[in-house]
Structure formats: C-alpha cells, structure tokens
Design a protein around this motif. Sequence first.
Motif, PDB file in Angstrom:
ATOM      1  N   UNK A  68       0.839  -1.201   0.000  1.00  0.00           N
ATOM      2  CA  UNK A  68       0.000   0.000   0.000  1.00  0.00           C
ATOM      3  C   UNK A  68       0.876   1.253   0.000  1.00  0.00           C
ATOM      4  N   UNK A  69       0.435   2.263  -0.716  1.00  0.00           N
ATOM      5  CA  UNK A  69       1.098   3.567  -0.726  1.00  0.00           C
ATOM      6  C   UNK A  69       0.187   4.507   0.046  1.00  0.00           C
ATOM      7  N   UNK A  70       0.582   4.829   1.281  1.00  0.00           N
ATOM      8  CA  UNK A  70      -0.319   5.543   2.179  1.00  0.00           C
ATOM      9  C   UNK A  70      -0.020   7.031   2.297  1.00  0.00           C
ATOM     10  N   UNK A  71       1.165   7.465   1.908  1.00  0.00           N
ATOM     11  CA  UNK A  71       1.468   8.883   2.006  1.00  0.00           C
ATOM     12  C   UNK A  71       2.869   9.195   1.526  1.00  0.00           C
ATOM     13  N   UNK A  72       3.080  10.451   1.149  1.00  0.00           N
ATOM     14  CA  UNK A  72       4.400  10.970   0.769  1.00  0.00           C
ATOM     15  C   UNK A  72       4.688  12.182   1.637  1.00  0.00           C
ATOM     16  N   UNK A  73       5.882  12.244   2.216  1.00  0.00           N
ATOM     17  CA  UNK A  73       6.277  13.399   3.019  1.00  0.00           C
ATOM     18  C   UNK A  73       7.594  13.963   2.500  1.00  0.00           C
ATOM     19  N   UNK A  74       7.806  15.236   2.790  1.00  0.00           N
ATOM     20  CA  UNK A  74       9.103  15.860   2.560  1.00  0.00           C
ATOM     21  C   UNK A  74       9.298  16.936   3.605  1.00  0.00           C
TER      22      UNK A  74
END
Length: 461
Positions: A68-74
């Motif tokens: 699962x791809x649940x989020x992207x952060x930077x």
Amino acid sequence: MEPHGHIRNLFVLGDDAFNEEHQLRPLSEAYGYNYHTLTTWNASQVEQRPPLETLRLARERLRAFDGSIDGVITFFDFPVSIIAPMLCREFRLPAPSVEAVLNCEHKYLSRRLQREAAPDVVPAFARIDPRDDANAIWRGVQAEGLDPPFWIKPCKAFLGMLAFRIETLEDLEEALEEIRENVGRFAGPLEDLLGEMGVDMPEGLDHGTAARLFIAEEDIAAPMACTVEGHRFEGQTRLHGVVDSYRYPDTSVFYRYQYPSKLPSRVCQRMRDASAAVLERFGYEGGAFNVEFFWDPESDRLALLEVNPRISQSHAPQFRMVDGDANMKVITDLALGQKPTMGQGQGEHAMAAKFMLRSFARDGVVTRSPGRAEIAAVERQFPGTLVLPTVSFGHRLSEQHEADSYSWLLAEVYMGGRNEEELLTGFARAAGMLDFHIDGRPVRVSEARELLSEEGTSAKC
C-alpha cells in the motif's frame, strides 16, 4: 496508537541519514509508521539531477512498490517541496494542492496574496527582472516606495542564496552581476516544474519570466526573528510551536534557532492570526507550514518574511528534545489524512537550540577540522548533543554550494539545556573543542555573555 488493518507505508522525498536516524526512526518505533526512502536529499538537489528526472524516478518507484502507498512526506526545500504535492495529486494522496504550494513557494506570487490577506504585516516590496538595467531597476524600486537600504532576493531559492542587502546603486550593479551569472541554477529547474505543474500564471507572466523574477523588499531590521510552525487541517489552523532565531552580532546571518520561544503570548497570537489569514487566502489545506516573522519590541511592529509549505527539518531535534516528538510527527499524520497529534513538554530538556558555527572569511581552505574522536568527546560531555560538520580538511569555502551571500557554514550543533545561558555556555565550550582552522587560523565564537540575549525569559508560546 490506534489499530490499523495494514502497515502504513510512508515515502520520504528527499530523505537523509541524519533525519532518518534521529527523527524518523524514533517516530517509527513509537507510533508504528513504516518509512521508505523515495529519493535522497543529496540526489534530489538541482545540481545533481534535473527535478523532472527526480519526479520521474519517484513516480516509477511508487508504481513498482509491492504494497500500500499511504502517504508521501518531505521536509526539505526546493525542488522536493514542489515535487511532493505533484506526486500526491497523481497518486491521489492527502496533500495541499500544487497551486497552494506554489503560492507559498514563489516570493512574488506569495507577496501579492499576503498583501490581500494580512496587509498590516507585509513589508513594502517590488517586482524585479534582473535582466533590466540597474538604473531602471533602481528607479522602479523607489517608485514603489522602497528607499535604500532594501533587500533583493530570487523568487525561488533557499538558505539566503543570491540575496543581497542594497544601499547604493553600486551595490545593486554588483549584485546584478552575480545574479545574472548564477540565476539559472534555480530558474531553469523552476521553469521546468512550472510547465509540468499545469498551473496558470497571473496576467503578464509566463513560466520563464516567473522563474527568473526577483523581488525587492523593505529592510525590516527588527531585532527579533522567529518562525511559527503549524498546520492546516479541515479548515482549521493550529500551531505546534514557535522558534526564535538569533543572528550573529552586526550581521544578517543566523547564529541559532532556539525553542521554545521567549516572545510574549500576545505576539504569538498575532502571528497565528496572520498566518491563518494568509494560508487560507492561498487555498492551503491539509499540510504543514512554517512562517517567518520579524518583531520589533519597541514599536511592536510585526512583519512577515516568508511562508514555507513544510515543517523545518532544522527544528526537528529541538522539538524532540523539548516535546518528546520531532515535528515530523505532524507531517506524517497529515500525509495519512488524519488530524495531527504531537507531544508537548515531554522531552528531556526545557530548552534546545540548533547552533550554526560559521566563518566570515572572504574565502579560504580548511586546514583543520574535528575528527570523529573530537566530535564524540563533545557529544559525551554534553549528553543529547548532535554535531554535524559541513566542511572537512582541505575543503575550500567557496566550493560550498549551500551558502548565503555573506558567510560559510562549518558545522551544525544541536544542544539541549535547562535554560538559555546553559545553552550558550555549552555551545561556546563545544565550539572550542571542535577546533576548526581556516588558512591556519582558528575559528572563534564570541563568549556566551556577548551572545546572551537581553530580553529575559518568558513563558512558552
């Protein structure tokens, strides 16, 4: 921690070893977040790879992920701060819109909207095209009510690069010469991203012109600088901290970032109100932010410097030392589409700071830098301290890429303590133990008593 039906996978755009070890790993262990490096910060910088290539690689890695791809952060600046919402839009992940992020990132677009939302805190400014003649720029800036001294800055850069304080026409001519030589470093990559973002420019601006614009701004010259950190979620603006920024005496460059703030609570409330008004006008929702302000205690004037659509990774260790959680807890929760929570006052220290050990030489070669044993000795003597040298033996200062226009960063030192005086005294001792030499001469910091602020101590905002 609430139970979940599957492991929550979060992808870090612009990861680095320091933040992974000291900020993300403790959060993973405490809350069960599963972080993955999507790209590293070093490889994502425009000198290493065109931003559209970074976007392509990140997209391919997400598509290839078996789970699962649940989020992207930077938590870093350009270009990953712009690429992240583009990826979230494509993969239908929680994030602010690309239009709202651009309203934060582009100084000229941002100032126009800030002036509409919170005119009382926005300094005078003027649009500049560095391709124009210096005399024409000088006249145009003065026509906007900006008398020298004033600052000129690129509409997109970071760490004070290509920012110059202008007092005379000759200063402007010299600055323009350097700007014209180096503006392509950010302008070309920004133009590429603007084309890929698919956002409309205001009338009279195309992508190329917008990428190369500079802005002239009033020299605020207020003694107190600070950064409000917070987030927007479900239409509400919430703050998780205010960090004070202190400059080296008689300079414009920062000496330390100190948390918690010593500003009066009423000033913190004014900053919150102005931040909320501006971010709402930007259409910013579902993301973290930091807003930089100047405050003059004598006149009580509050002035907004800039808005960033992210937390500051430079503040993460201070939040962890004082509150128990790094501010990356906030962006993680937001990336998952949930209301952020973060500890308050649960850390091991009452106060913490990031110190910047700098050289103000015109140039030079590092003829001595601390080795691992010296760094370890500092970290043993001051428990919880983290030392990150940014130069090493044989390094020429002018080869440093991420430098402001007036100094060179030698090391970053994160320390915690019981109060401000303990922090300053500790850093003065630690800096002496680190023992950098430039062209055979030792680098000295002022004694703690010379740098100790005179405002006294007040309650945390």
